[in-house]
Write a protein that holds these residues in place. Sequence first.
Motif, mmCIF file in Angstrom:
data_model
loop_
_atom_site.group_PDB
_atom_site.id
_atom_site.type_symbol
_atom_site.label_atom_id
_atom_site.label_comp_id
_atom_site.label_asym_id
_atom_site.label_seq_id
_atom_site.Cartn_x
_atom_site.Cartn_y
_atom_site.Cartn_z
ATOM 1 N N UNK A 77 0.843 -1.206 0.000
ATOM 2 C CA UNK A 77 0.000 0.000 0.000
ATOM 3 C C UNK A 77 0.875 1.251 0.000
ATOM 4 N N UNK A 78 2.031 1.163 0.645
ATOM 5 C CA UNK A 78 2.942 2.308 0.611
ATOM 6 C C UNK A 78 3.488 2.497 -0.804
ATOM 7 N N UNK A 79 3.821 1.389 -1.440
ATOM 8 C CA UNK A 79 4.319 1.476 -2.817
ATOM 9 C C UNK A 79 3.269 2.081 -3.736
ATOM 10 N N UNK A 80 2.032 1.702 -3.484
ATOM 11 C CA UNK A 80 0.944 2.266 -4.299
ATOM 12 C C UNK A 80 0.848 3.765 -4.095
ATOM 13 N N UNK A 81 0.950 4.177 -2.827
ATOM 14 C CA UNK A 81 0.885 5.613 -2.525
ATOM 15 C C UNK A 81 2.015 6.353 -3.233
#
Length: 368
Positions: free
Chosen positions: A201-205
């Motif tokens: 989810x951090x990578x997506x952000x």
Amino acid sequence: MAENMTNEQRKPSVIITIGMAGSGKTTFVQRINAHLHAQQKPPYILNLDPAVTQLPFDANIDIRDTVDYAQVMKQYKLGPNGGILTALNLFTTKFEQVLALLEKRASTVENIILDTPGQIEIFTWSASGAIITDAVASSFPTVVAYIIDTPRTSAPATFMSNMLYACSILYKTRLPFILVFNKTDVQSHDFALEWMEDFESFQEALADRERLDADGEQTYMSSLMNSMSLVLDEFYKGLKCVGVSAVTGAGIKEFFTAVEEAREEYEKEYVPELKRMMAEREKTLETFKQESLNAAMKDLEVDKKKTWTGPGKDPRADQFMDVEEENPDDDDGDETYLDPTHLGRPYINLSQQPQKGYGDASKWPRPG
Ligand SMILES: Nc1nc2c(ncn2[C@@H]2O[C@H](COP(=O)(O)OP(=O)(O)O)[C@@H](O)[C@H]2O)c(=O)[nH]1
Ligand SMILES: [Mg+2]
């Protein structure tokens, strides 16, 4: 001494607040102070920020009573940061006295709280900050409360910079660490928890940001961040996080639960390391003493063969032993307190092994 660590009587917890300027350290200290007062457990508070103009709490020990930061700036011709750093260095020369006061109060308080200077690096990257941290940590169960300005860290890149900073402090101090997401009255820290729990989810952000920043190729920044976030993933494991609002008081109870857990971690992980270091240091000192003694005796032998012609025992041998015995007394004189070996307790510098670097205060470069 090491045995103090296992004393029957419970020692107070030391909470060191650290965080970027404006993250809310002082407001947070005021809030936990109010919380503890409400529980009839007033804490013992140290203000280490020489430049603060108004404190929202009564500090038991205030650096401003010891050093006048404005005078320091004038006298040493320094700017604000140099002035704060020098004031902190000067205060550290008195830290032996501070520790004595803390020891005296140890049986009557449950919490000792340290508020640090606004600018984070003044405390975290200075010799004084390290001396103060290590000195309290070798006397009391100590916990670092890393305060984060939640609304201002909601951009992925800022979030990661802040986490990397936290990570570096954790590895430098090796103390139990609590991430305190402050200002949750403005923005919830849920996003942070999600990013810390779920790497993707951090990578997506990050990717979302990238689309906003530059459409097309992956930028240098984001590829760097991608690999750095893998490192952070390790750091997040086992880390204690709480969301609080220093203004409304939300989450303060959870914070103290985290402090309790951190205390256990201190006993389990920090104390054994501290003892190991103390034993090692004692061994090194013993070897050093033995070696110097041997060398000196050898010199004496040579000297004796060369020049001693008188009858009976060479009186110079006794002379030498006298000097050896007097040595400890010499240390009690007009010493430089900044040398941590003068702190009057088994000082172990866990953050900078081997035990080098603090040395003589007079050799410190003047900040400026
Ligand atoms: N909304 C909100 N503002 C806060 C909170 N904590 C601190 N602040 C504000 O953040 C600013 C900086 O706080 P301060 O405690 O001086 O930060 P320090 O430099 O880390 O000591 C002040 O204007 C505070 O009122 C909080 O929980 N919520
Ligand atoms: Mg402050």
